[in-house]
Design an enzyme around this catalytic site. Structure first.
Site, PDB file in Angstrom:
ATOM      1  N   HIS A  25      70.383 -13.971  20.249  1.00  0.00           N
ATOM      2  CA  HIS A  25      69.594 -15.502  19.784  1.00  0.00           C
ATOM      3  C   HIS A  25      70.111 -16.638  20.474  1.00  0.00           C
ATOM      4  CE1 HIS A  25      70.005 -14.697  15.122  1.00  0.00           C
ATOM      5  NE2 HIS A  25      69.167 -14.232  16.065  1.00  0.00           N
TER       6      HIS A  25
ATOM      7  N   HIS B 182      63.758 -17.763  16.866  1.00  0.00           N
ATOM      8  CA  HIS B 182      64.050 -17.287  16.591  1.00  0.00           C
ATOM      9  C   HIS B 182      65.076 -16.435  17.652  1.00  0.00           C
ATOM     10  CE1 HIS B 182      65.115 -13.275  13.480  1.00  0.00           C
ATOM     11  NE2 HIS B 182      66.054 -13.443  14.041  1.00  0.00           N
TER      12      HIS B 182
ATOM     13  N   GLU C 253      66.589 -14.548  41.523  1.00  0.00           N
ATOM     14  CA  GLU C 253      66.666 -13.110  41.217  1.00  0.00           C
ATOM     15  C   GLU C 253      65.785 -12.701  39.593  1.00  0.00           C
ATOM     16  OE1 GLU C 253      69.160 -12.046  43.131  1.00  0.00           O
ATOM     17  OE2 GLU C 253      69.447  -9.779  41.553  1.00  0.00           O
TER      18      GLU C 253
ATOM     19  N   HIS D 117      69.179  -7.108  20.251  1.00  0.00           N
ATOM     20  CA  HIS D 117      68.584  -8.136  19.456  1.00  0.00           C
ATOM     21  C   HIS D 117      69.157  -9.515  19.627  1.00  0.00           C
ATOM     22  CE1 HIS D 117      66.667 -11.856  17.201  1.00  0.00           C
ATOM     23  NE2 HIS D 117      67.488 -11.174  16.078  1.00  0.00           N
TER      24      HIS D 117
ATOM     25  N   GLU E 138      67.573  -4.806  10.845  1.00  0.00           N
ATOM     26  CA  GLU E 138      65.916  -5.196  11.362  1.00  0.00           C
ATOM     27  C   GLU E 138      66.422  -3.483  11.979  1.00  0.00           C
ATOM     28  OE1 GLU E 138      63.784  -7.474  12.467  1.00  0.00           O
ATOM     29  OE2 GLU E 138      65.341  -9.078  11.611  1.00  0.00           O
TER      30      GLU E 138
END
Ligand code: 2HA
Ligand code: ZN
Length: 286
Positions: free
Chosen positions: A155, A224, A183, A153, A130
């Site tokens: 998941h 994703h 919050e 990044h 990535e």
């Protein structure tokens, strides 16, 4: 001869152990927490951390290039910049045990079509697949926030689940998260960006992510995971942790039979005033 040896010895003594560097310690601590939160199964997720030359000189001889690694992306806009980047195929789970295997410190070359490896990737790894999304996101974030240094990044489970059960509309998705935890609005008043489903690892998803990064620090890649940006990894972690908390509460509320009462739009508006943040225009029904 004597003098050269003295200088060499002097230099060796002067270099500090990179595993003691604050940015490595921060990454080791937080990747372990992130893994234990269940956001990084197998080799999932990646991060890049823009480092300053003066942060590195105590620990590394910056003229000593271990390897040159070509990249399939035009990185000229970042030429000469240093990044700590997770390796492709590597596991977040293992950073704490073997940081030099999983992590690499890179310098983007003047031509921008390759990176010089200065430390890490000890067993022959290369930067995350990535990398285009990361480098393009850094360029985009720096254009709106010169303090931004991390792109991350993961998941995160409940946010990922919400990309199946909720409308993929930035306003309605953001409103759900804001309303599930007091919050949340304070932590991400600009809301959450959402991309269409796109192929991971491509310049296309990199460009789309970077474009969104000009407006949001948190972006959903449907079905994703997430992209987050911040001034350090601690900030990225806190951002994802807060949004994921809202998503977890949403999941529980749905399983308990749904919403009976909630934070009203007026309460959210007052919250913004109290904490001096501006909710994204048009997102509250006020
Ligand atoms: O690094 O998560 O999207 C593995 C991934 C790619
Ligand atoms: Zn992923």
């Amino acid at each position: 001869r004597l003098m050269r040896n003295t200088l060499r010895v002097g230099k060796i003594i002067k270099m500090k152990n990179i595993l003691e560097a604050p940015f490595i310690k921060e990454v080791m601590l937080l990747t372990d927490v992130m893994y234990k939160f269940g956001w990084h199964e197998r080799n999932s997720g990646n991060l890049s951390y823009l480092l300053k030359e003066e942060e590195l000189t105590e620990y590394l001889d910056l003229n000593e290039v271990k390897r040159n690694i070509p990249i399939a992306f035009d990185g000229k806009a970042l030429a000469g910049k240093y990044f700590l980047v997770t390796g492709t195929g590597k596991f977040f789970k293992n950073v704490i045990h073997d940081p030099a295997d999983v992590l690499g410190i890179l310098k983007v070359t003047a031509e921008g079509n390759s990176v010089d490896l200065l430390w890490g990737y000890e067993n022959g790894a290369a930067p995350t697949s990535e990398l285009p999304a990361h480098l393009m996101s850094h360029i985009a974030r720096l254009s709106v926030d010169p303090e931004n240094r991390v792109v991350y990044h993961c998941h995160a489970t409940n946010l990922l689940a919400m990309s199946f059960s909720c409308e993929l509309d930035e306003r309605s998705f953001t409103r759900i998260l804001w309303k599930m935890c007091t919050e949340s609005l304070v932590v991400f008043p600009e809301g959450v960006g959402i991309l269409p489903w796109l192929m991971p690892g491509t310049n296309e998803i990199g460009e789309a992510t970077a474009e969104k990064m000009k407006e949001y620090r948190l972006i959903v890649w449907p079905h994703h995971g997430l992209y987050a940006a911040g001034k350090d990894l601690e900030e990225c972690f806190g951002l994802v942790e807060t949004a994921e908390k809202s998503a977890t509460v949403y999941t529980l509320v749905q399983s308990q039979g749904g919403i009976r009462q909630e934070i009203t739009d007026e309460q959210l508006s007052n919250l913004g005033k109290r904490f001096s943040v501006t909710p994204r225009a048009g997102y509250l029904n006020i």
